[in-house]
Enzyme design. Sequence first.
Site, PDB file in Angstrom:
ATOM      1  N   HIS A 162       0.830  -1.205   0.000  1.00  0.00           N
ATOM      2  CA  HIS A 162       0.000   0.000   0.000  1.00  0.00           C
ATOM      3  C   HIS A 162       0.870   1.263   0.000  1.00  0.00           C
ATOM      4  O   HIS A 162       0.652   2.183  -0.798  1.00  0.00           O
ATOM      5  CB  HIS A 162      -0.938   0.022   1.208  1.00  0.00           C
ATOM      6  CG  HIS A 162      -1.576   1.369   1.414  1.00  0.00           C
ATOM      7  ND1 HIS A 162      -2.683   1.788   0.713  1.00  0.00           N
ATOM      8  CD2 HIS A 162      -1.213   2.422   2.193  1.00  0.00           C
ATOM      9  CE1 HIS A 162      -2.987   3.022   1.066  1.00  0.00           C
ATOM     10  NE2 HIS A 162      -2.105   3.435   1.955  1.00  0.00           N
ATOM     11  N   HIS A 174       1.311   5.134  -2.686  1.00  0.00           N
ATOM     12  CA  HIS A 174       1.652   6.533  -2.390  1.00  0.00           C
ATOM     13  C   HIS A 174       2.847   7.086  -3.148  1.00  0.00           C
ATOM     14  O   HIS A 174       2.903   8.282  -3.421  1.00  0.00           O
ATOM     15  CB  HIS A 174       1.950   6.689  -0.888  1.00  0.00           C
ATOM     16  CG  HIS A 174       0.740   6.669  -0.017  1.00  0.00           C
ATOM     17  ND1 HIS A 174      -0.127   7.743   0.092  1.00  0.00           N
ATOM     18  CD2 HIS A 174       0.231   5.711   0.803  1.00  0.00           C
ATOM     19  CE1 HIS A 174      -1.100   7.444   0.940  1.00  0.00           C
ATOM     20  NE2 HIS A 174      -0.920   6.213   1.379  1.00  0.00           N
ATOM     21  N   GLU A 218      -5.805   9.545   0.112  1.00  0.00           N
ATOM     22  CA  GLU A 218      -6.153   8.117   0.120  1.00  0.00           C
ATOM     23  C   GLU A 218      -7.234   7.752  -0.905  1.00  0.00           C
ATOM     24  O   GLU A 218      -7.147   6.710  -1.545  1.00  0.00           O
ATOM     25  CB  GLU A 218      -6.603   7.676   1.522  1.00  0.00           C
ATOM     26  CG  GLU A 218      -5.508   7.728   2.581  1.00  0.00           C
ATOM     27  CD  GLU A 218      -4.391   6.699   2.388  1.00  0.00           C
ATOM     28  OE1 GLU A 218      -4.496   5.816   1.506  1.00  0.00           O
ATOM     29  OE2 GLU A 218      -3.382   6.797   3.112  1.00  0.00           O
TER      30      GLU A 218
HETATM   31  N1  HBI Z   1       1.479   6.498   9.903  1.00  0.00           N
HETATM   32  N2  HBI Z   1       2.884   5.049   8.796  1.00  0.00           N
HETATM   33  C1  HBI Z   1       1.828   5.880   8.783  1.00  0.00           C
HETATM   34  N3  HBI Z   1       1.138   6.051   7.625  1.00  0.00           N
HETATM   35  C2  HBI Z   1       0.068   6.898   7.587  1.00  0.00           C
HETATM   36  O1  HBI Z   1      -0.542   7.052   6.518  1.00  0.00           O
HETATM   37  C3  HBI Z   1      -0.331   7.566   8.741  1.00  0.00           C
HETATM   38  C4  HBI Z   1       0.418   7.351   9.902  1.00  0.00           C
HETATM   39  N4  HBI Z   1       0.069   7.978  11.038  1.00  0.00           N
HETATM   40  C5  HBI Z   1      -0.972   8.948  11.077  1.00  0.00           C
HETATM   41  C6  HBI Z   1      -1.749   9.065   9.853  1.00  0.00           C
HETATM   42  N5  HBI Z   1      -1.412   8.420   8.756  1.00  0.00           N
HETATM   43  C7  HBI Z   1      -2.985   9.896   9.905  1.00  0.00           C
HETATM   44  O2  HBI Z   1      -2.943  10.852  10.900  1.00  0.00           O
HETATM   45  C8  HBI Z   1      -3.447  10.536   8.607  1.00  0.00           C
HETATM   46  O3  HBI Z   1      -4.846  10.438   8.653  1.00  0.00           O
HETATM   47  C9  HBI Z   1      -3.112  11.964   8.448  1.00  0.00           C
HETATM   48 FE    FE Z   2      -2.125   5.274   2.834  1.00  0.00          FE
END
Ligand code: HBI
Ligand code: FE
Length: 276
Positions: free
Chosen positions: A136, A141, A182
Site C-alpha cells: 500500500h 503513495h 487516500e
Molecule cells: N502512519 N505510517 C503511517 N502512515 C500513515 O498514513 C499515517 C500514519 N500515522 C498517522 C496518519 N497516517 C494519519 O494521521 C493521517 O490520517 C493523516
Molecule cells: Fe495510505
Amino acid sequence: MAVEPVVYGASERPPRGDYSRAGADYTCPQDYASYTPADHATYRRLYERQAALLPGRACDAFIAALPSLGVKDRIPHFDEINQRLYQATRWEIVTVPGLIPEVPFFSLLANRKFPVTDWIRKPEEFDYIVEPDVFHDLFGHVPLLFDPVFADHMQAYGKGGLKAHGLGACELLSRLYWYTVEFGLIRQKDGFRAYGAGILSSPGELQHAIASPEPQRLPLDIERVMRTRYKIDSYQQTYFVIDSFQELFDKTAPDFTPVYARVKTLDELSAAPAAA
Ligand code: HBI
Ligand code: FE
C-alpha cells in the site's frame, strides 16, 4: 530507543510492526534480510494484479511514474528508489514499522520524507488488509511523489498537520487526507481517474471508484470533506473530485484556523448519498 506502537481506534488486534526497531522519529532501517521468498512473491503478485487494472482507472501522472519504483518481481530496496525520487522532487522515503502517531507523521511530511512500512501482508490477507503494508505505502503513495505539484502539496499538508495538532483539529484534517491522498479522484479529459493511494492499491476499490453507479462523486469542497465521516472497512460511498493537482494544492494552502472553528459548529455529514 523503543517507542510506543500505534493502534487506531479501539482495537483488539495487537499492533503489527516491531516498534522496538524505531528511533525517536519512528524511522528505522528497512529490514531487507527478513523478507522471505514468499514475501517477494506476494509483492510481485500484488503488483502484477494491480498494474493490469490501471489503464483507464489510474490518473496519467501515476501511470507515468510507476516504473520509477524499479523492480516489480520483488520488494524494492528503498535506497534505490530514493536515488530517483530525490532527483525528481527532493523527496525521500523512510522506513517505519507501521502506523505512527500524528505528530511524527506530519513532521516527516513537512521535511519531504514519506514513511513507508517495510513488512508485507501474509498470503491469507492477499485481497484485503486494514493496516498499511509495504505494498500500500509504496505502490499506492510513492509514484505521485514524483509529480512536482503533488509533492509540494504533501509537504504543505505535513506543515498544516502540525498546525492542526496545535489547534486540536487533527480529526478534521485527517478527513481531508482520507478523501484526497487516500481516496481522491481526478477528472481527466477521458473521464474520472484515481489518484488516491487507498484506491490505487486495492483492486476492488479501483473498479468501484471508477465504474460503480453507487457512490456519489462530488467536486472537492474542503468544508464538506471536513464534515464528512468515513468508513475504513468498506468501499467509499462518497468520492471528492479535483480537476488538477494545482487545484488540490491551492484549496489546501490557506490557513484552516477559521475553517476548523466553523466546521466544529456544524453537524457531521454521512458519506452515504442522500436517498433519491
Ligand atoms: N502512519 N505510517 C503511517 N502512515 C500513515 O498514513 C499515517 C500514519 N500515522 C498517522 C496518519 N497516517 C494519519 O494521521 C493521517 O490520517 C493523516
Ligand atoms: Fe495510505
